[in-house]
Design a protein around this motif. Structure first.
Motif, PDB file in Angstrom:
ATOM      1  N   LEU A 297      20.038  14.582  20.914  1.00 30.15           N
ATOM      2  CA  LEU A 297      21.310  13.936  21.236  1.00 30.15           C
ATOM      3  C   LEU A 297      21.572  13.836  22.733  1.00 30.15           C
ATOM      4  O   LEU A 297      22.503  13.150  23.155  1.00 30.15           O
ATOM      5  CB  LEU A 297      22.470  14.690  20.575  1.00 30.15           C
ATOM      6  CG  LEU A 297      22.669  14.437  19.080  1.00 30.15           C
ATOM      7  CD1 LEU A 297      23.702  15.392  18.520  1.00 30.15           C
ATOM      8  CD2 LEU A 297      23.098  12.992  18.829  1.00 30.15           C
ATOM      9  N   GLY A 298      20.784  14.556  23.539  1.00 27.49           N
ATOM     10  CA  GLY A 298      21.018  14.530  24.981  1.00 27.49           C
ATOM     11  C   GLY A 298      22.252  15.305  25.398  1.00 27.49           C
ATOM     12  O   GLY A 298      22.883  14.973  26.413  1.00 27.49           O
ATOM     13  N   MET A 299      22.624  16.326  24.615  1.00 28.54           N
ATOM     14  CA  MET A 299      23.778  17.144  24.968  1.00 28.54           C
ATOM     15  C   MET A 299      23.416  18.123  26.068  1.00 28.54           C
ATOM     16  O   MET A 299      22.248  18.298  26.418  1.00 28.54           O
ATOM     17  CB  MET A 299      24.280  17.918  23.739  1.00 28.54           C
ATOM     18  CG  MET A 299      24.822  17.042  22.635  1.00 28.54           C
ATOM     19  SD  MET A 299      25.733  18.017  21.402  1.00 28.54           S
ATOM     20  CE  MET A 299      24.476  19.119  20.819  1.00 28.54           C
ATOM     21  N   ASP A 300      24.449  18.761  26.620  1.00 33.95           N
ATOM     22  CA  ASP A 300      24.236  19.820  27.594  1.00 33.95           C
ATOM     23  C   ASP A 300      23.309  20.876  26.991  1.00 33.95           C
ATOM     24  O   ASP A 300      23.441  21.248  25.823  1.00 33.95           O
ATOM     25  CB  ASP A 300      25.594  20.447  27.962  1.00 33.95           C
ATOM     26  CG  ASP A 300      25.459  21.556  28.984  1.00 33.95           C
ATOM     27  OD1 ASP A 300      25.303  22.711  28.548  1.00 33.95           O
ATOM     28  OD2 ASP A 300      25.503  21.264  30.181  1.00 33.95           O
ATOM     29  N   GLU A 301      22.368  21.374  27.787  1.00 39.96           N
ATOM     30  CA  GLU A 301      21.337  22.279  27.278  1.00 39.96           C
ATOM     31  C   GLU A 301      21.942  23.536  26.664  1.00 39.96           C
ATOM     32  O   GLU A 301      21.441  24.059  25.665  1.00 39.96           O
ATOM     33  CB  GLU A 301      20.385  22.654  28.405  1.00 39.96           C
ATOM     34  CG  GLU A 301      19.247  23.564  27.978  1.00 39.96           C
ATOM     35  CD  GLU A 301      18.376  22.954  26.897  1.00 39.96           C
ATOM     36  OE1 GLU A 301      17.850  23.710  26.064  1.00 39.96           O
ATOM     37  OE2 GLU A 301      18.240  21.711  26.878  1.00 39.96           O
ATOM     38  N   ARG A 302      23.034  24.043  27.251  1.00 38.78           N
ATOM     39  CA  ARG A 302      23.656  25.251  26.701  1.00 38.78           C
ATOM     40  C   ARG A 302      24.208  25.005  25.304  1.00 38.78           C
ATOM     41  O   ARG A 302      24.091  25.838  24.403  1.00 38.78           O
ATOM     42  CB  ARG A 302      24.774  25.740  27.615  1.00 38.78           C
ATOM     43  CG  ARG A 302      24.293  26.257  28.963  1.00 38.78           C
ATOM     44  CD  ARG A 302      25.450  26.780  29.781  1.00 38.78           C
ATOM     45  NE  ARG A 302      26.504  25.775  29.887  1.00 38.78           N
ATOM     46  CZ  ARG A 302      27.791  26.069  30.066  1.00 38.78           C
ATOM     47  NH1 ARG A 302      28.171  27.328  30.111  1.00 38.78           N
ATOM     48  NH2 ARG A 302      28.673  25.122  30.176  1.00 38.78           N
ATOM     49  N   LEU A 303      24.824  23.825  25.110  1.00 40.69           N
ATOM     50  CA  LEU A 303      25.371  23.512  23.790  1.00 40.69           C
ATOM     51  C   LEU A 303      24.260  23.277  22.780  1.00 40.69           C
ATOM     52  O   LEU A 303      24.361  23.705  21.623  1.00 40.69           O
ATOM     53  CB  LEU A 303      26.280  22.282  23.880  1.00 40.69           C
ATOM     54  CG  LEU A 303      27.517  22.429  24.763  1.00 40.69           C
ATOM     55  CD1 LEU A 303      28.359  21.168  24.698  1.00 40.69           C
ATOM     56  CD2 LEU A 303      28.338  23.633  24.354  1.00 40.69           C
ATOM     57  N   THR A 304      23.203  22.607  23.221  1.00 36.53           N
ATOM     58  CA  THR A 304      22.058  22.403  22.328  1.00 36.53           C
ATOM     59  C   THR A 304      21.501  23.741  21.870  1.00 36.53           C
ATOM     60  O   THR A 304      21.212  23.949  20.689  1.00 36.53           O
ATOM     61  CB  THR A 304      20.960  21.597  23.049  1.00 36.53           C
ATOM     62  OG1 THR A 304      21.483  20.317  23.422  1.00 36.53           O
ATOM     63  CG2 THR A 304      19.754  21.399  22.145  1.00 36.53           C
ATOM     64  N   SER A 305      21.383  24.671  22.812  1.00 39.13           N
ATOM     65  CA  SER A 305      20.852  25.991  22.486  1.00 39.13           C
ATOM     66  C   SER A 305      21.770  26.722  21.514  1.00 39.13           C
ATOM     67  O   SER A 305      21.303  27.374  20.568  1.00 39.13           O
ATOM     68  CB  SER A 305      20.672  26.817  23.763  1.00 39.13           C
ATOM     69  OG  SER A 305      20.270  28.131  23.465  1.00 39.13           O
ATOM     70  N   ARG A 306      23.069  26.595  21.712  1.00 37.92           N
ATOM     71  CA  ARG A 306      24.010  27.307  20.843  1.00 37.92           C
ATOM     72  C   ARG A 306      24.026  26.728  19.438  1.00 37.92           C
ATOM     73  O   ARG A 306      24.121  27.462  18.456  1.00 37.92           O
ATOM     74  CB  ARG A 306      25.410  27.268  21.464  1.00 37.92           C
ATOM     75  CG  ARG A 306      25.524  28.171  22.678  1.00 37.92           C
ATOM     76  CD  ARG A 306      26.887  28.083  23.319  1.00 37.92           C
ATOM     77  NE  ARG A 306      26.953  28.957  24.480  1.00 37.92           N
ATOM     78  CZ  ARG A 306      28.013  29.040  25.279  1.00 37.92           C
ATOM     79  NH1 ARG A 306      29.076  28.295  25.038  1.00 37.92           N
ATOM     80  NH2 ARG A 306      28.012  29.857  26.308  1.00 37.92           N
ATOM     81  N   PHE A 307      23.948  25.410  19.312  1.00 36.21           N
ATOM     82  CA  PHE A 307      23.898  24.814  17.987  1.00 36.21           C
ATOM     83  C   PHE A 307      22.587  25.170  17.285  1.00 36.21           C
ATOM     84  O   PHE A 307      22.565  25.409  16.082  1.00 36.21           O
ATOM     85  CB  PHE A 307      24.055  23.302  18.060  1.00 36.21           C
ATOM     86  CG  PHE A 307      25.482  22.855  18.222  1.00 36.21           C
ATOM     87  CD1 PHE A 307      26.460  23.296  17.349  1.00 36.21           C
ATOM     88  CD2 PHE A 307      25.857  21.992  19.238  1.00 36.21           C
ATOM     89  CE1 PHE A 307      27.774  22.897  17.480  1.00 36.21           C
ATOM     90  CE2 PHE A 307      27.165  21.579  19.384  1.00 36.21           C
ATOM     91  CZ  PHE A 307      28.130  22.032  18.508  1.00 36.21           C
TER      92      PHE A 307
END
Length: 573
Positions: free
Chosen positions: A355-365
């Motif tokens: 999705l190209g989200m912020d890396e921190r959010l990608t990691s948390r999801f």
């Protein structure tokens, strides 16, 4: 002293109602026990563990009211529930004892739910840990944009008509020091508050999307993990730190929205004190643009309805990607929810990493509950069609008596014809994978069957094929085993001779298992016939099917890979 403490708490409740504060705050304060009052602090016991966490977060707001009412700074001390639930008075008992009546926003059963939660928390409760200061609440690239305010921040210039005069307050404090009781203070009239359902779940109260529940979700191997994760999320929605995020992804029309609405409807019914905010991507963008346009000054908090939710549900998040301003605010919003151990559910057509989200959010999801919903197999499509036909198309309408419950359909003849089990199985074989289209397809076939019956004939496979041609690109496509073998050989980089040969090395045996599984799923062949394509017997085919089914259950990514291969096969057929 206890009476004075209760009177002071009652005045705080009345002020909260008058100023239109969150109904949850009013409910939790009404259910709390005022246990102590001295010159420095008012101590209350929360009615439940969830209420304890919430009241601690709202301490600053309550203390502002205490100071205005008492004409002096008073701290609020909140303690965890200690007494057994059965020993705690209900709202009705409190009313009979002279306490204010339960606010209108309190839904039936709320007191008992809080008592049960308190009883369960007695032996195991520990105060929630403060969020780690090491985590920046807003990514550096978003500084200077629309800001998020804390939940307990609001307009501090609250106008309050005090229920105690300075003389009455001084008299009460003097009486406390002498061990006596001050005269009861006059109470403010209570304003009628909207019900919890009206305030928190307008869609549910209006019956919108109420049909989407866990009970009527049709299970299959390809959606079982997502279903179980969604049910677990809903069950632990009021447990801080448990199941904080759920990310469901898969192609359109596979049941993701059904699961999201099922979560919302379950919480509205079973946990009515919680606030849930559901929005699809377009509603989110519209709300963001509206609030941004109404923003009176830089840094002013926007989208309070989203930020104040206990559970945030966003559907089709992929449509927000590419809209720079709204996606940046979404990053902030999700980051705050995760840091505060609030709950969030996201649905998308692709995995977080794509999705190209912020890396921190990608990691948390990725570290939370991550679930793929794959295209339904033949068996799942058959069950979906059968369930929809039996429970929706053939469901009997209640008979009205004396005009009661009359429906606009009462004067219209039902035009649902008979669909036999053979009809439903043929429909599942030739249909596509979009569940919404499956239901519409079922309605059309049922209507056509009715027309055929009136004409004295029956619905045929050719009739169903003709309807399917209008719905599905895959209708009546004939998939050949050779096509599947070729796709698997190209995907796994093995030769045809190795695929059907006797070699048992892992890099050859596993693609062979995959090819056998796909042929079994997509071709109308018996087990011995499939085995003969690989120079083996039906027992080998059964073993291959078991190997693939086990791996599908253990690895969501592999299910996605199988679906990718199936799509390639259909394109090449």
């Amino acid at each position: 002293m206890d009476n004075d403490a209760r009177l002071l708490l009652d005045d705080v409740i009345a002020c909260c109602q008058r100023d239109g504060l969150d109904a949850r705050l009013v409910n939790m304060l009404a259910g709390a026990q005022a246990t102590d009052l001295n010159e420095d602090a008012l101590t209350i016991e929360a009615p439940s563990r969830f209420a304890y966490s919430y009241l601690v977060k709202q301490r600053a707001t309550i203390e502002r009211y205490l100071e205005e009412i008492a004409f002096a700074p008073l701290a609020l001390m909140v303690t965890a529930p200690q007494a057994p639930a059965a020993a705690r008075p209900t709202a009705e008992a409190a009313e009979q004892a002279g306490s204010p009546s339960t606010p209108a926003a309190a839904a039936p059963g709320t007191a008992s739910v809080a008592a049960e939660a308190a009883a369960a928390a007695e032996a195991s409760y520990t105060a929630p840990a403060a969020p780690s200061p090491a985590i920046d609440p807003v990514p550096p690239q978003f500084h200077g944009g629309p800001t998020l305010a804390r939940a307990d921040e609001g307009d501090r210039r609250i106008s309050i008509n005090n229920t105690l005069s300075p003389e009455q307050f001084k008299s009460m404090m003097a009486a406390m020091k002498q061990g006596g009781n001050a005269a009861p203070a006059p109470r403010m009239p209570e304003a009628a508050a909207p019900t919890i359902e009206e305030q928190q779940h307008p869609a549910a109260s209006a019956g919108i999307s109420a049909k989407y529940t866990f009970e009527n979700f049709v299970l299959g191997d390809e959606n079982r993990h997502a279903y179980q994760s969604a049910a677990r999320f809903a069950a632990f929605a009021d447990e801080p730190g448990q199941c904080t995020s759920l990310f469901i992804y898969g192609n359109s029309g596979l049941g993701k929205t059904h699961l999201l609405f099922a979560i919302q409807n379950y919480i509205a019914t079973e946990k009515p004190w919680m606030r849930v905010k559901y929005a699809n991507s377009q509603a989110y963008i519209d709300d963001y643009m509206r609030d941004l346009g109404a923003q009176r000054g830089p840094g002013e908090p926007i989208m309070r309805e989203y930020r104040n939710a206990d559970v945030l549900i966003i559907d089709d998040i992929q449509n927000i990607i590419g809209r720079q301003a709204s996606i940046e605010f979404f990053f902030q919003l999700v980051d705050e929810f995760i840091r505060e151990s609030k709950k969030i559910v996201i649905a998308s057509d692709r995995a977080p990493k794509k999705l190209g989200m912020d890396e921190r959010l990608t990691s948390r999801f990725n570290s939370g509950m991550l679930c793929l919903v794959s295209e339904p197999t033949f068996e799942t499509k058959y069950r979906i069609l059968k369930y929809y036909y039996e429970h929706t198309l053939r469901a009997e309408r209640p008979v009205s008596r004396d005009g009661a419950g009359a429906s606009i359909l009462d004067g219209i003849a039902l035009e649902e014809g008979t669909l036999t089990d053979d009809h439903l199985r043929h429909m599942a074989e030739i249909s596509g994978n979009n569940i919404r289209e499956l239901e519409s397809f079922c309605e059309r076939c049922s209507g056509l069957s009715y027309e055929k019956e009136r004409a004295g004939s029956e619905l045929t496979a050719a009739d169903i094929d003709a309807v399917a041609d209008e719905y599905f690109d895959t209708a009546r496509k004939v998939v050949k085993p050779a096509t599947i073998q070729a796709v698997v050989e190209e995907f796994y980089h093995v030769s045809h001779a190795d695929l059907i040969g006797r070699k048992q090395t892992k890099d050859i045996a596993f693609p062979r298992h995959v090819a056998i599984f796909l042929i079994h799923q997509m071709c109308d062949l018996s087990l011995p016939a499939i085995g003969s394509l690989f120079g083996r017997n039906h027992a080998t085919v059964v073993h291959s099917l078991n190997v693939i089914e086990k791996k599908r259950g253990e690895e969501a990514a592999f299910s996605e890979q199988l679906q990718q291969l199936s799509n390639i096969v259909l394109i090449k057929s």
